[in-house]
Design a protein around this motif. Structure first.
Motif, short mmCIF file in Angstrom:
data_model
loop_
_atom_site.label_atom_id
_atom_site.label_comp_id
_atom_site.label_asym_id
_atom_site.label_seq_id
_atom_site.Cartn_x
_atom_site.Cartn_y
_atom_site.Cartn_z
N LEU A 121 0.89 -1.12 -0.15
CA LEU A 121 -0.03 0.07 -0.05
C LEU A 121 0.83 1.08 -0.01
N ASN A 151 1.87 -3.02 3.92
CA ASN A 151 1.37 -3.96 2.75
C ASN A 151 0.01 -4.28 3.08
N ARG A 152 -0.70 -4.94 1.89
CA ARG A 152 -2.10 -5.07 1.80
C ARG A 152 -2.26 -6.51 1.19
N TYR A 154 -5.93 -8.75 -0.09
CA TYR A 154 -6.92 -8.54 -0.38
C TYR A 154 -7.79 -9.74 -1.05
N ASN A 172 -9.69 -4.98 1.82
CA ASN A 172 -8.24 -5.01 2.29
C ASN A 172 -7.89 -4.98 3.42
N ASN A 174 -4.81 -4.13 5.78
CA ASN A 174 -3.66 -3.56 5.65
C ASN A 174 -2.62 -3.56 7.17
N ALA A 232 -9.90 4.30 5.13
CA ALA A 232 -9.27 3.17 5.74
C ALA A 232 -9.06 3.53 7.18
#
Length: 421
Positions: A121, A151-152, A154, A172, A174, A232
């Motif tokens: 991300l 990081n992500r 999904y 997502n 994260n 988010a």
């Protein structure tokens, strides 16, 4: 064979996604770091637009595209970026290589498609040296450094709700760690000081999309897309350690862990505002396509209570992108060059960051090739981006970069009944 190859890729490089510093930009000091391009090479080379969807490629930006998938698709992308950093007096060159994404898309039948994968991300990676003079006319050296990223992982689901209408949603997850440090030393003073801060970040956001692609005159297709990436809500678990050290040998003299609980800074919230994207395009199937997108985000509401910066403020962000592709002859048996997909695009991004009362914007030109592999629908995608971010005005840094992208999209058939005569 294809599936074994992809499993090997996952085993060899998935770990590196967590360990890499994905940027060398001084602007990654701000916010949650430099936001990475969450899209495949195919879409990146069309200016980064995400409204186009077909039956053989994964679209990381647009979950509604999974409703169009007809084949199981594996995709992986890497990039290398050469960067020139320039301020009013000096210039420096550097580079960085990254794994950009690793994803799988599965058609489930009856109009459903599923996708999952991992990608970065944001990334933090900078080292800035500032020289000043104190009231005693002694030289003061301050080094700002940072590393890490978010990081992500999904999970997406797409569905063909009606003819020419697909919808989709993505969840997502994260997670990651951001590290920032400030080290200061004064001329003719034996000891220096350090301030090290670490934030462990995690949280969810969601992406919803709808694509409507009616056929016009039995030959052309109108592409329309609406996407909403919700706010988010990230939680940051923070720690801070200050101390002094011996400049001669670098050994710590005294180190103190700051009581952040007393300041209500041990656990803070990072709320990344909602982004809305509208897209419109037109094209002829397997021949050509041209489209554009506009994204906007109320970034002016973003704050980071743990790391406050005096000369930084946020304003609403927006991006305009245009791009397309051209295939001379998709089914040519005589010329490989005619089956190549030629892509190009352009984008202009107002990042929302204002430093020293100066906006930090980003402009990029993209182009690339989609090279068919063998006699199936798999392809190798090569792309290039030339861009510039920031400015040398107001004591800021101008970044000029050349980014080279390499993406592999492999297709296979799963969940199909075998027929025996």
């Amino acid at each position: 064979m294809v599936k074994k190859f992809v499993v090997a890729i996952i085993c060899c490089i998935a770990y590196n996604t967590y360990a890499q510093d994905g940027t060398v930009s001084p602007y990654s000091f701000f916010g949650i770091g430099e936001l990475r391009s969450a899209t495949t090479v195919e879409n990146q080379m069309m200016g980064g637009i995400g409204l186009y969807a077909d039956s053989i490629h994964i679209n990381l930006r647009n979950p509604a595209a999974y409703g169009n998938l007809k084949l199981t698709t594996y995709t992986v992308g890497v990039s290398h970026r050469e960067v020139r950093l320039k301020d009013f007096t000096t210039e420096e060159k550097t580079s960085v290589t990254n794994l950009d994404y690793l994803a799988i898309g599965l058609p489930l039948g009856k109009g459903f498609g599923l996708g999952f994968g991992i990608l970065p991300l944001s990334s933090t990676g900078y080292n800035i040296v500032a020289e000043t003079v104190d009231q005693n006319q002694d030289s003061v050296t301050t080094v700002f450094g940072g590393e890490g990223g978010i990081n992500r992982v999904y999970l997406s689901l797409g569905y063909q709700l009606a003819k020419n209408l697909t919808i989709g949603a993505t969840t997502n997850l994260n997670f990651g760690t951001l590290e920032n440090r400030v080290i200061q030393s004064v001329q003719n003073v034996q000891f220096g000081t350090s301030d090290r801060r670490e934030s462990r970040v995690n949280g969810l956001d969601f992406n919803f999309a709808a694509n409507y692609t009616p056929t016009i005159k039995d030959k052309y297709t109108l592409f329309t897309s609406v996407r909403i990436n919700t706010q988010a809500n990230l939680t940051s678990e923070n720690s801070q350690r200050i101390g002094s050290f011996n400049i001669t040998n670098g050994q710590d003299i005294e180190v103190i862990d700051i009581d952040l609980d007393a300041q209500n800074l041990r656990n803070t919230e990072l709320k990344i505002p909602t982004t809305t994207t509208l897209g419109l395009g037109f094209g002829e199937d397997r021949k050509w396509f041209l489209g554009g997108e506009y994204s906007f985000q109320a970034l002016s509401s973003f704050t980071n209570a743990f790391i406050s910066i005096d000369n930084l403020e946020y304003q609403d962000a927006s991006t305009m992108a245009f791009g397309g592709y051209y295939i001379p002859e998709y089914g040519s048996f005589t010329s490989y060059l005619k089956r190549i997909t030629y892509r190009a695009g352009v984008r202009y991004e107002k990042t929302g960051m204002v430093l020293n009362n100066k906006e930090v914007n980003n402009f990029g030109i993209t182009f690339g090739l989609g090279l068919p592999l063998g006699g199936n629908f798999s392809n190798l995608n090569i792309g290039f981006e030339l861009g510039r971010r920031g400015t040398t005005a107001a004591d800021l840094v101008e970044e000029s970069y050349l980014k080279v992208n390499l993406g592999l999209s492999l297709n296979d058939k799963w969940f199909q009944k075998r027929k025996i005569n």
